[in-house]
Scaffold this active site. Sequence first.
Site, PDB file in Angstrom:
ATOM      1  N   HIS A 228       0.841  -1.202   0.000  1.00 17.58           N
ATOM      2  CA  HIS A 228       0.000   0.000   0.000  1.00 17.58           C
ATOM      3  C   HIS A 228       0.883   1.262   0.000  1.00 17.58           C
ATOM      4  O   HIS A 228       0.741   2.147  -0.852  1.00 17.58           O
ATOM      5  CB  HIS A 228      -0.912  -0.013   1.228  1.00 17.58           C
ATOM      6  N   GLU A 229       1.813   1.300   0.939  1.00 19.41           N
ATOM      7  CA  GLU A 229       2.654   2.491   1.052  1.00 19.41           C
ATOM      8  C   GLU A 229       3.580   2.632  -0.163  1.00 19.41           C
ATOM      9  O   GLU A 229       3.952   3.744  -0.537  1.00 19.41           O
ATOM     10  CB  GLU A 229       3.459   2.464   2.358  1.00 19.41           C
TER      11      GLU A 229
ATOM     12  N   HIS B 239       1.872   4.828  -2.649  1.00 23.29           N
ATOM     13  CA  HIS B 239       2.032   6.247  -2.303  1.00 23.29           C
ATOM     14  C   HIS B 239       3.438   6.720  -2.681  1.00 23.29           C
ATOM     15  O   HIS B 239       3.623   7.792  -3.254  1.00 23.29           O
ATOM     16  CB  HIS B 239       1.837   6.456  -0.796  1.00 23.29           C
TER      17      HIS B 239
ATOM     18  N   GLU C  17      -4.404   8.165  -2.725  1.00 24.93           N
ATOM     19  CA  GLU C  17      -4.917   6.875  -2.260  1.00 24.93           C
ATOM     20  C   GLU C  17      -5.218   5.948  -3.438  1.00 24.93           C
ATOM     21  O   GLU C  17      -5.107   4.728  -3.328  1.00 24.93           O
ATOM     22  CB  GLU C  17      -6.167   7.096  -1.394  1.00 24.93           C
TER      23      GLU C  17
END
Length: 502
Positions: free
Chosen positions: A262-263, A266, A292
Amino acid sequence: MTVLEELKERLAELHDLERVAWLLAWDEETKMPSGGAEARAEARATMRKILHERCTDPELGRLLEKASPLEQELEPDSDDASLIRVARRDFEKAVRVPAALQAEMTRSGSRGYRAWLAARERDDYGVLLPHLERSLELRLRYIDCFGAPDDPYDVLLDDFEPGMKTAEVEAIFAELKPAQLGMVAAVAGAGAADSECLTGPFPVDGQRRFSLWALQRLGFEPTAWRLDDTVHPFESSPAIADIRLTTNLREENLGGVMACFHEFGHGLYDRQIDPALTRTPLADGVSAALHESQSRLWENMVCRSLACWRCFYPRLQADLPEQLGSVPLETFHRALNQVQPSLIRVEADEVTYNLHIVLRFELERDVLTGRLALRDLPEAFDAKLEEYLGLRPPDLKHGVLQDVHWSDAAFGYFPTYALGNVIGAQIWERAVAELGDLDEQFERGEFGVLRDWLRERVHRHGRKFTPRETLERAVGRPIDAAPYLVYLQRKLGELYGVGAAS
Ligand code: ZN
């Protein structure tokens, strides 16, 4: 020095100061011994004050005014015209809020945060309530700084999703909510997936070795990226070539590994911003939802796919041999994609996740318009959770106090998580339409074609265009819930054999 050079120099300094403030925050969350807390709070408050003074400096306003004729001459899409346009918008917004109100909101926020921790500890909402009431009062004063908006929620939403209106969010959610409620019901009828293989203990060392190995396949370069431990995973980028991912690897499950993915999404957004925009206000993601969308695209569309795990799984088995050595790939993949209503938003699967968000959005709106009193919030939260997901929280930590966002009445942020899912699916759909099936590449551990496409279509622009323009440049259309719902229905069909209600 020309006006433009002078303006750029000021904005570069402002950018540098902002990134220093980010580094202070990153350090506090990853490295700082707890004894440093008080001194760090002072240092961060001082930085915030300096930043606010610089952002609202009348001299900056005068320079922007002088740069106005130049902006008219320049090509609107050029870096310089975009710089003047975006810097002016930032300035005009910042000067509307008095420094004293800004400082009072910050103070009330840190008190609220401490009260939130205590309220969770004691399972007593009363500890937080007075702070929440104070923060809400300040939010309403903040909204007043922006005249009379059509909807007071618009002002708060605009801080995270510039230009978006509450009515647009409502329209998207009106599509998501019934469709996703229908999917939850359909999956409940199909029986739960066997997810025992995702229950630990998983040695943290093995998880870390695997995470770093997998991140490097995805595009994590050791010279420009870091991975550190924290309590609540986040990503921060002090510079385009300095990307900091954080995660929370725990023995109980593999949530920390998925948080890395997920990160990473980003981080890749920040890493692929055009280097020409560095040290300008354009060198950042354009909005919370667009940011996001990138994390959800990598976490879900890429890193929950069977193709990706055909490459990753042998390595994960090698790093966690006792736990996963004899678990077949298909069993693991199905468990990783299981749909199961749960209490905690951050642990929710792709189907139930947006319902957690819709619930919070509805409650925030009701509180802001006075339809719901803050003292009645816990009960309203539990009632909605039961209505949408059939669960009742055993305590406040698993209910209304699970997220930090409301500790200072920071309304307007939650919707961007669900909008991120929606936008992520739109961008993914377009990428696959243009690039063709990516499965074969993923199976070989190759992600460069997707990375390059995202750089070209989304990342490189930074904040040059509005969030709406950025999305339209990427996919040729405004925000639309349909691709996300199609994506979910296809996935449910494959994994659960359900046609899923629309
Ligand atoms: Zn995120």
